[in-house]
Motif scaffolding. Structure first.
Motif, PDB file in Angstrom:
ATOM      1  N   LYS A   1       0.825  -1.199   0.000  1.00 10.42           N
ATOM      2  CA  LYS A   1       0.000   0.000   0.000  1.00 10.42           C
ATOM      3  C   LYS A   1       0.863   1.256   0.000  1.00 10.42           C
ATOM      4  CE  LYS A   1      -3.514  -2.745   0.490  1.00 10.42           C
ATOM      5  NZ  LYS A   1      -4.302  -3.122  -0.708  1.00 10.42           N
ATOM      6  N   VAL A   2       0.277   2.336  -0.475  1.00  8.53           N
ATOM      7  CA  VAL A   2       0.978   3.613  -0.500  1.00  8.53           C
ATOM      8  C   VAL A   2       1.434   4.004   0.903  1.00  8.53           C
ATOM      9  CG1 VAL A   2       0.732   6.085  -0.960  1.00  8.53           C
ATOM     10  CG2 VAL A   2      -0.191   4.412  -2.578  1.00  8.53           C
ATOM     11  N   GLU A   3       0.573   3.785   1.897  1.00  7.34           N
ATOM     12  CA  GLU A   3       0.938   4.151   3.264  1.00  7.34           C
ATOM     13  C   GLU A   3       2.091   3.301   3.799  1.00  7.34           C
ATOM     14  OE1 GLU A   3      -3.157   2.001   3.498  1.00  7.34           O
ATOM     15  OE2 GLU A   3      -2.111   3.409   2.156  1.00  7.34           O
ATOM     16  N   ASP A   4       2.224   2.063   3.288  1.00  6.65           N
ATOM     17  CA  ASP A   4       3.363   1.228   3.675  1.00  6.65           C
ATOM     18  C   ASP A   4       4.672   1.850   3.198  1.00  6.65           C
ATOM     19  OD1 ASP A   4       1.598  -0.642   4.749  1.00  6.65           O
ATOM     20  OD2 ASP A   4       1.487  -1.782   2.875  1.00  6.65           O
ATOM     21  N   VAL A   5       4.662   2.314   1.964  1.00  7.69           N
ATOM     22  CA  VAL A   5       5.853   2.958   1.404  1.00  7.69           C
ATOM     23  C   VAL A   5       6.168   4.234   2.176  1.00  7.69           C
ATOM     24  CG1 VAL A   5       6.848   4.051  -0.645  1.00  7.69           C
ATOM     25  CG2 VAL A   5       5.464   1.970  -0.884  1.00  7.69           C
ATOM     26  N   GLN A   6       5.145   5.051   2.394  1.00  8.80           N
ATOM     27  CA  GLN A   6       5.343   6.315   3.095  1.00  8.80           C
ATOM     28  C   GLN A   6       5.965   6.107   4.474  1.00  8.80           C
ATOM     29  OE1 GLN A   6       4.696   9.750   2.222  1.00  8.80           O
ATOM     30  NE2 GLN A   6       5.975   9.845   4.057  1.00  8.80           N
ATOM     31  N   ALA A   7       5.422   5.138   5.217  1.00  4.59           N
ATOM     32  CA  ALA A   7       5.910   4.895   6.574  1.00  4.59           C
ATOM     33  C   ALA A   7       7.363   4.449   6.582  1.00  4.59           C
ATOM     34  CB  ALA A   7       5.033   3.858   7.266  1.00  4.59           C
ATOM     35  N   ARG A   8       7.763   3.674   5.598  1.00  2.06           N
ATOM     36  CA  ARG A   8       9.120   3.132   5.574  1.00  2.06           C
ATOM     37  C   ARG A   8      10.145   4.158   5.093  1.00  2.06           C
ATOM     38  NH1 ARG A   8       5.595  -0.570   5.849  1.00  2.06           N
ATOM     39  NH2 ARG A   8       6.046  -2.705   6.566  1.00  2.06           N
TER      40      ARG A   8
ATOM     41  N   ALA B   1       0.026  -2.800 -12.262  1.00  2.36           N
ATOM     42  CA  ALA B   1      -0.596  -1.812 -13.134  1.00  2.36           C
ATOM     43  C   ALA B   1       0.122  -0.477 -12.971  1.00  2.36           C
ATOM     44  CB  ALA B   1      -2.072  -1.671 -12.783  1.00  2.36           C
ATOM     45  N   LEU B   2       0.213   0.262 -14.063  1.00  2.71           N
ATOM     46  CA  LEU B   2       0.934   1.535 -14.029  1.00  2.71           C
ATOM     47  C   LEU B   2       0.387   2.498 -12.974  1.00  2.71           C
ATOM     48  CD1 LEU B   2       1.761   2.344 -17.758  1.00  2.71           C
ATOM     49  CD2 LEU B   2       3.374   2.043 -15.888  1.00  2.71           C
ATOM     50  N   PRO B   3      -0.944   2.641 -12.847  1.00  2.00           N
ATOM     51  CA  PRO B   3      -1.436   3.558 -11.803  1.00  2.00           C
ATOM     52  C   PRO B   3      -0.972   3.158 -10.394  1.00  2.00           C
ATOM     53  CG  PRO B   3      -3.181   3.055 -13.358  1.00  2.00           C
ATOM     54  CD  PRO B   3      -2.052   2.136 -13.680  1.00  2.00           C
ATOM     55  N   HIS B   4      -0.944   1.856 -10.117  1.00  2.00           N
ATOM     56  CA  HIS B   4      -0.497   1.395  -8.801  1.00  2.00           C
ATOM     57  C   HIS B   4       0.992   1.676  -8.619  1.00  2.00           C
ATOM     58  CE1 HIS B   4      -0.378  -0.864  -5.127  1.00  2.00           C
ATOM     59  NE2 HIS B   4       0.435  -1.775  -5.607  1.00  2.00           N
ATOM     60  N   LEU B   5       1.769   1.459  -9.649  1.00  2.00           N
ATOM     61  CA  LEU B   5       3.207   1.704  -9.566  1.00  2.00           C
ATOM     62  C   LEU B   5       3.489   3.184  -9.348  1.00  2.00           C
ATOM     63  CD1 LEU B   5       5.838   0.133  -9.721  1.00  2.00           C
ATOM     64  CD2 LEU B   5       5.843   0.479 -12.199  1.00  2.00           C
ATOM     65  N   ARG B   6       2.771   4.035 -10.077  1.00  9.14           N
ATOM     66  CA  ARG B   6       2.949   5.479  -9.898  1.00  9.14           C
ATOM     67  C   ARG B   6       2.549   5.911  -8.489  1.00  9.14           C
ATOM     68  NH1 ARG B   6       0.269   6.055 -15.419  1.00  9.14           N
ATOM     69  NH2 ARG B   6       1.996   6.331 -16.897  1.00  9.14           N
ATOM     70  N   ALA B   7       1.474   5.316  -7.982  1.00 10.98           N
ATOM     71  CA  ALA B   7       1.010   5.662  -6.635  1.00 10.98           C
ATOM     72  C   ALA B   7       2.020   5.241  -5.582  1.00 10.98           C
ATOM     73  CB  ALA B   7      -0.347   5.017  -6.366  1.00 10.98           C
TER      74      ALA B   7
END
Length: 224
Positions: free
Chosen positions: A22-29, A49-55
């Motif tokens: 999840k985006v919040e997982d990336v942010q927290a790390r 999917a590209l939108p998920h990768l960009r997010a």
């Protein structure tokens, strides 16, 4: 006595770009330490999917963390990522990535465990060399340390040492790794951000020990 100016090591995180991330997982790390780069791995049979990768990339890039994807220069361009990590940096795939992305994007050379292939990668124009696999085995620890120590003494191209356990971060920093990578399994689960923060503290301890050792060696070499 002359003072030694030595930038500290920085962290690199390896995460799998799966739907479960999840985006919040990336942010927290990426906000839990001094994270220079994020390497996203993919399952070749099910590319994100590209939108998920960009997010996923957005919070890291907003944090001034470079985002690389493994082995897919085309996907890196389409998703607006900062470059590609060549996970098996043999001459052919590394040359292809360099041709496709340089000089505008980062190209890293990974999976290196031998001196000759590491020197070839370093001379190819790669932005860094990485010692250890994206998911290294515990028995690789000694070899990774040896490669980092050897490279740091001789070469200017930045190197990444992959930790097989959080506790190894301090030693890799002491040996002079420019960057220290944490495989996905080391920061998995709800405790992931805390593990990144713990790695950051160990990195700082290792850097302080390296500075102390170099300062002592310099003092001993200077004439009275």
């Amino acid at each position: 006595m002359s003072e030694i100016e030595l930038p500290p090591s920085r962290l690199t995180l390896i995460l799998e770009a799966s739907p479960a991330l999840k985006v919040e997982d990336v942010q927290a790390r990426v906000s839990a330490g001094d994270v220079a780069a994020l390497i996203l791995t993919t399952d070749g049979a099910a590319l994100p999917a590209l939108p998920h990768l960009r997010a996923l990339a957005a919070p890291a890039q907003h944090n001034d963390t470079a985002v690389l994807i493994c082995d897919d220069a085309n996907m890196a361009r389409k998703a607006g990522l900062d470059g590609v990590h060549v996970s098996d940096a043999t001459p052919s795939p590394l040359k292809a990535a360099l041709s496709a992305l340089k000089p505008d994007s980062i190209v890293g050379a990974g999976g290196l465990m031998e001196r000759h292939s590491s020197m070839e990668a370093g001379e190819s124009g790669a932005d860094y060399v990485m010692f250890g696999a994206l998911a290294p085995a515990e028995e690789d620890t000694g070899r990774i340390r040896a490669m980092v120590g050897w490279w740091a003494e001789l070469c200017e191209v930045p190197c990444i040492g992959v930790a097989t356990a959080i506790e190894e971060v301090e030693e890799l920093a002491r040996l002079g790794a420019d960057f220290i990578a944490l495989p996905a399994r080391l920061t998995a689960g709800p405790q992931g951000p805390q593990e990144v923060a713990r790695a950051q503290k160990l990195l700082e301890q290792g850097h302080a020990a390296r500075l102390e050792a170099l300062t002592l060696a310099l003092a001993q070499s200077e004439p009275n």
